[in-house]
Design an enzyme around this catalytic site. Structure first.
Site, PDB file in Angstrom:
ATOM      1  N   TRP A   1       0.812  -1.225   0.000  1.00 56.53           N
ATOM      2  CA  TRP A   1       0.000   0.000   0.000  1.00 56.53           C
ATOM      3  C   TRP A   1       0.844   1.273   0.000  1.00 56.53           C
ATOM      4  O   TRP A   1       0.313   2.367  -0.164  1.00 56.53           O
ATOM      5  CB  TRP A   1      -0.930   0.016   1.213  1.00 56.53           C
ATOM      6  CG  TRP A   1      -2.134  -0.866   1.070  1.00 56.53           C
ATOM      7  CD1 TRP A   1      -2.523  -1.551  -0.047  1.00 56.53           C
ATOM      8  CD2 TRP A   1      -3.113  -1.130   2.079  1.00 56.53           C
ATOM      9  NE1 TRP A   1      -3.687  -2.227   0.218  1.00 56.53           N
ATOM     10  CE2 TRP A   1      -4.068  -1.990   1.500  1.00 56.53           C
ATOM     11  CE3 TRP A   1      -3.273  -0.742   3.414  1.00 56.53           C
ATOM     12  CZ2 TRP A   1      -5.172  -2.455   2.223  1.00 56.53           C
ATOM     13  CZ3 TRP A   1      -4.366  -1.201   4.127  1.00 56.53           C
ATOM     14  CH2 TRP A   1      -5.305  -2.051   3.527  1.00 56.53           C
ATOM     15  N   LYS A   2       2.133   1.131   0.266  1.00 53.18           N
ATOM     16  CA  LYS A   2       3.011   2.309   0.347  1.00 53.18           C
ATOM     17  C   LYS A   2       2.394   3.331   1.314  1.00 53.18           C
ATOM     18  O   LYS A   2       1.807   2.934   2.316  1.00 53.18           O
ATOM     19  CB  LYS A   2       3.259   2.880  -1.060  1.00 53.18           C
ATOM     20  CG  LYS A   2       3.749   1.781  -2.024  1.00 53.18           C
ATOM     21  CD  LYS A   2       4.246   2.263  -3.347  1.00 53.18           C
ATOM     22  CE  LYS A   2       4.701   1.063  -4.173  1.00 53.18           C
ATOM     23  NZ  LYS A   2       5.312   1.426  -5.438  1.00 53.18           N
TER      24      LYS A   2
ATOM     25  N   HIS B   1      12.878  -2.295  -0.720  1.00 52.08           N
ATOM     26  CA  HIS B   1      12.116  -1.776  -1.864  1.00 52.08           C
ATOM     27  C   HIS B   1      12.927  -0.659  -2.527  1.00 52.08           C
ATOM     28  O   HIS B   1      13.623   0.092  -1.837  1.00 52.08           O
ATOM     29  CB  HIS B   1      10.755  -1.250  -1.382  1.00 52.08           C
ATOM     30  CG  HIS B   1       9.826  -0.959  -2.516  1.00 52.08           C
ATOM     31  ND1 HIS B   1       9.936   0.176  -3.279  1.00 52.08           N
ATOM     32  CD2 HIS B   1       8.796  -1.676  -3.031  1.00 52.08           C
ATOM     33  CE1 HIS B   1       9.000   0.143  -4.231  1.00 52.08           C
ATOM     34  NE2 HIS B   1       8.291  -0.964  -4.095  1.00 52.08           N
TER      35      HIS B   1
ATOM     36  N   GLU C   1      11.543  -6.294  -9.162  1.00 51.04           N
ATOM     37  CA  GLU C   1      10.788  -5.112  -9.560  1.00 51.04           C
ATOM     38  C   GLU C   1      11.673  -4.169 -10.377  1.00 51.04           C
ATOM     39  O   GLU C   1      12.462  -3.399  -9.799  1.00 51.04           O
ATOM     40  CB  GLU C   1      10.306  -4.353  -8.330  1.00 51.04           C
ATOM     41  CG  GLU C   1       9.386  -5.150  -7.433  1.00 51.04           C
ATOM     42  CD  GLU C   1       8.483  -4.234  -6.618  1.00 51.04           C
ATOM     43  OE1 GLU C   1       7.286  -4.495  -6.597  1.00 51.04           O
ATOM     44  OE2 GLU C   1       8.978  -3.256  -6.030  1.00 51.04           O
TER      45      GLU C   1
ATOM     46  N   SER D   1       3.650  -2.287 -12.023  1.00 46.16           N
ATOM     47  CA  SER D   1       2.433  -2.092 -12.829  1.00 46.16           C
ATOM     48  C   SER D   1       1.661  -3.391 -13.088  1.00 46.16           C
ATOM     49  O   SER D   1       1.087  -3.576 -14.159  1.00 46.16           O
ATOM     50  CB  SER D   1       2.759  -1.370 -14.143  1.00 46.16           C
ATOM     51  OG  SER D   1       3.273  -0.069 -13.860  1.00 46.16           O
TER      52      SER D   1
ATOM     53  N   GLY E   1       1.527  -2.524  -6.168  1.00 47.21           N
ATOM     54  CA  GLY E   1       1.258  -1.228  -5.553  1.00 47.21           C
ATOM     55  C   GLY E   1      -0.129  -0.734  -5.924  1.00 47.21           C
ATOM     56  O   GLY E   1      -1.136  -1.121  -5.330  1.00 47.21           O
TER      57      GLY E   1
HETATM   58  O1  LIG Z   1       5.851  -2.760  -4.337  1.00 46.37           O
HETATM   59  C1  LIG Z   1       5.190  -2.585  -5.364  1.00 46.37           C
HETATM   60  C2  LIG Z   1       5.791  -2.007  -6.519  1.00 46.37           C
HETATM   61  O2  LIG Z   1       6.541  -0.896  -6.223  1.00 46.37           O
HETATM   62  C3  LIG Z   1       4.909  -1.878  -7.723  1.00 46.37           C
HETATM   63  O3  LIG Z   1       4.096  -0.749  -7.662  1.00 46.37           O
HETATM   64  P1  LIG Z   1       2.997  -0.552  -8.829  1.00 46.37           P
HETATM   65  O4  LIG Z   1       2.202  -1.826  -8.873  1.00 46.37           O
HETATM   66  O5  LIG Z   1       2.194   0.616  -8.404  1.00 46.37           O
HETATM   67  O6  LIG Z   1       3.765  -0.352 -10.095  1.00 46.37           O
END
Ligand SMILES: O=C[C@H](O)COP(=O)(O)O
Length: 253
Positions: free
Chosen positions: A10-11, A95, A167, A213, A234
């Site tokens: 979720w950041k 990350h 990633e 993505s 994300g």
């Molecule tokens: O940890 C997840 C990644 O940074 C991918 O993020 P995203 O799915 O928004 O590109």
């Protein structure tokens, strides 16, 4: 046969109420943990509440970062001991956003991986190349080095408990996904690195996710590839419907 693992990252999104509503909405709709491991890595502030909500469900809760020390004068940090005490199952380590904006080094990543394992928390260890590195043909070298540094000093037994997330930095939050074949090739290369270091069994057992993505429209293609064992997601993990679709794809992979 490796079980797929679909982890939401979720950041720094969602308020407390939004996080609680999300977990309430999905917790009884998650496919069986026999088919897919479903993880939500939430902001640290929400972890105790979410762990409670997810108790006795198929959902596991993860943190997005932690310090490697048990405790100490590290203002603002959270320790592995604290995460273990509230029964957090996973933690994202290294990350690219932590490496880029918070100066996290390979050495710190390695210490964090060891600390997580010694507290019974599964580390999701991230690696990936920049666009410049990819264009210069350095993807494999970059990723191999990150993985070697992250795993340095682990036993063969320990390595099988961790998850690696490949990633590519240029694919994160940009809408640009690596093609499934490209992602598969790099994940296969990572598995070879693990095999060189720890042997065939460890390489066969370790799970390697793709992240960058990932969305409901492309996850099936990615998961159909032999070397890709799940996704670290994300943006597309922030909506209930979309996250449930990702889990469904994981359960059917
Ligand atoms: O940890 C997840 C990644 O940074 C991918 O993020 P995203 O799915 O928004 O590109």
């Amino acid at each position: 046969m490796r079980k797929p693992i679909i982890a939401a990252n979720w950041k720094m999104y969602k308020t407390f109420d939004e996080a609680v509503d999300f977990v309430e909405a999905i917790k009884d709709k998650i496919p069986s943990a026999e088919k897919v491991d479903a993880v939500v890595c939430a902001p640290a502030l929400y972890l105790p509440t979410l762990v409670d909500l997810a108790k006795d469900t198929e959902l596991a809760i993860g943190a997005q970062n932690m310090h490697y020390e048990e405790e100490g004068a590290f203002t603002g940090e959270i320790s592995p001991k604290m995460l273990e005490a509230i029964q957090v199952d996973y933690v994202i380590i290294g990350h690219s956003e932590r490496r880029e904006y918070f100066n996290e080094t390979d050495e710190a990543v390695n210490k964090k991986v060891k600390a997580a394992l010694s507290h019974g928390i599964v580390p999701i260890v991230c690696c990936g190349e920049t666009l410049e590195e990819r264009e210069a043909g350095h993807t494999e070298e970059k990723v191999a080095n990150q993985v070697k540094e992250a795993l340095a000093g682990l036993t063969e037994e320990e390595v099988q408990h961790i998850v690696i997330a490949y990633e590519p930095i240029w694919a994160i939050g940009t809408g640009k996904t690596a093609t499934a074949d490209d992602a598969n090739a790099v994940c296969g290369h990572i598995r070879k690195v693990v095999e060189e270091l720890y042997g065939k069994a460890a390489a066969e057992n370790i799970r390697i996710q793709y992240g960058g993505s990932v969305k409901p429209e492309n996850i099936e293609d990615l998961l159909s590839k032999e070397q890709i064992d799940g996704a670290l997601v994300g943006g597309a993990s922030l909506q209930v419907e979309s996250y449930l679709k990702l889990l469904e794809a994981g359960a059917n992979a």
